[in-house]
Design an enzyme around this catalytic site. Structure first.
Site, PDB file in Angstrom:
ATOM      1  N   MET A 112       0.844  -1.191   0.000  1.00 34.02           N
ATOM      2  CA  MET A 112       0.000   0.000   0.000  1.00 34.02           C
ATOM      3  C   MET A 112       0.885   1.248   0.000  1.00 34.02           C
ATOM      4  SD  MET A 112      -3.492  -1.366   1.387  1.00 34.02           S
ATOM      5  CE  MET A 112      -4.132   0.201   1.467  1.00 34.02           C
ATOM      6  N   CYS A 113       1.175   1.776   1.160  1.00 38.56           N
ATOM      7  CA  CYS A 113       1.876   3.060   1.254  1.00 38.56           C
ATOM      8  C   CYS A 113       3.325   2.990   0.771  1.00 38.56           C
ATOM      9  CB  CYS A 113       1.792   3.582   2.683  1.00 38.56           C
ATOM     10  SG  CYS A 113       0.084   3.809   3.220  1.00 38.56           S
ATOM     11  N   VAL A 114       4.012   1.901   1.062  1.00 41.67           N
ATOM     12  CA  VAL A 114       5.395   1.763   0.600  1.00 41.67           C
ATOM     13  C   VAL A 114       5.429   1.719  -0.929  1.00 41.67           C
ATOM     14  CG1 VAL A 114       7.415   0.231   0.581  1.00 41.67           C
ATOM     15  CG2 VAL A 114       6.237   0.709   2.738  1.00 41.67           C
ATOM     16  N   THR A 117       4.319   5.116  -2.611  1.00 45.56           N
ATOM     17  CA  THR A 117       5.364   6.139  -2.482  1.00 45.56           C
ATOM     18  C   THR A 117       6.546   5.835  -3.399  1.00 45.56           C
ATOM     19  OG1 THR A 117       4.666   6.632  -0.229  1.00 45.56           O
ATOM     20  CG2 THR A 117       6.924   7.261  -0.842  1.00 45.56           C
TER      21      THR A 117
END
Length: 181
Positions: A112-114, A117
Site C-alpha cells: 500500500m503506502c510503501v 510512495t
C-alpha cells in the site's frame, strides 16, 4: 546529489498488538539500525506519518498515531492522509530543495503506502532503493473457497518484483551508504 530515507507509517497502532504487522518487532529493530547508520553518514531521514483519516486506530493525536522510532533534531516529519507520501504533501519540494536524487523507502505496508510512495518517487525521477527486510505488511487472509492466504513475506517480495528493474534491493543490514546513494 543526495540520499534520503523515507520511513513510511511506522506508528504505534501498526507495530503493537492487536493490529501489529508481521515481524513488527524485527522491523523496528532493523529500521533503528538503518537510521543510525544513515544519520552517521549524513543522510536525511524523513518520517512519513499517516494522519489516519481512513483508519481510526491512527487518528491524529491518539496513542496509535505516534511514531515509534525517535525523531532527533535534523530528521523531518511529513504528514500524509493517503497511501502516497507525495500526494498532497510537500515531500517532493522538500527532497528537491535538499538536493536529493535517491530515496530509500522503508516502512509499513509493503503493498500500500510503501509501494505507492516508491512508484511516485520513480515517476518523478528519483532513484529508488527498497531494502529487503525494510518493509512489511499483514498476511492476506484466504478468500475461500478458491483463493488461498498469502503470507506477508510473499506480499513484500511481490512488491519488490512489481517495482521493476530500476529499483535496487539490497539487504537492509548490508546497505552501504557510500555505494547505495
Amino acid at each position: 546529489m543526495g540520499t534520503a530515507v523515507l520511513v513510511i507509517d511506522v506508528q504505534r497502532a501498526l507495530v503493537e498488538p492487536p493490529h501489529d504487522v508481521v515481524d513488527a518487532d524485527g522491523l523496528v529493530t532493523r529500521l533503528g539500525r538503518l537510521l543510525d547508520r544513515a544519520r552517521s553518514a549524513g543522510v536525511l531521514v524523513i518520517h512519513v506519518q499517516d494522519d489516519g483519516d481512513a483508519d481510526p486506530s491512527i487518528e491524529r493525536g491518539t496513542p496509535g498515531w505516534e511514531l515509534v522510532l525517535p525523531v532527533p533534531d535534523g530528521d523531518v516529519v511529513v504528514a500524509k492522509t493517503g497511501d502516497d507520501a507525495f500526494d498532497g504533501t510537500g515531500l517532493h519540494a522538500l527532497l528537491t530543495s535538499r538536493g536529493v536524487d535517491t530515496v530509500v523507502v522503508v516502512g509499513i505496508q509493503s503493498e500500500m503506502c510503501v509501494l505507492a510512495t516508491a512508484r511516485t518517487a520513480q515517476s518523478r525521477g528519483f532513484e529508488v532503493v527498497l531494502p529487503r527486510g525494510g518493509h512489511t505488511t499483514y498476511d492476506v487472509p484466504a478468500d475461500p473457497p478458491e483463493v488461498p492466504a498469502v503470507p506477508a513475506a510473499h506480499v513484500a517480495r511481490v512488491v519488490e518484483w512489481a517495482l521493476g528493474d530500476q529499483v535496487r534491493l539490497p539487504e537492509i543490514d548490508k546497505l552501504d551508504w557510500a555505494r547505495d546513494r
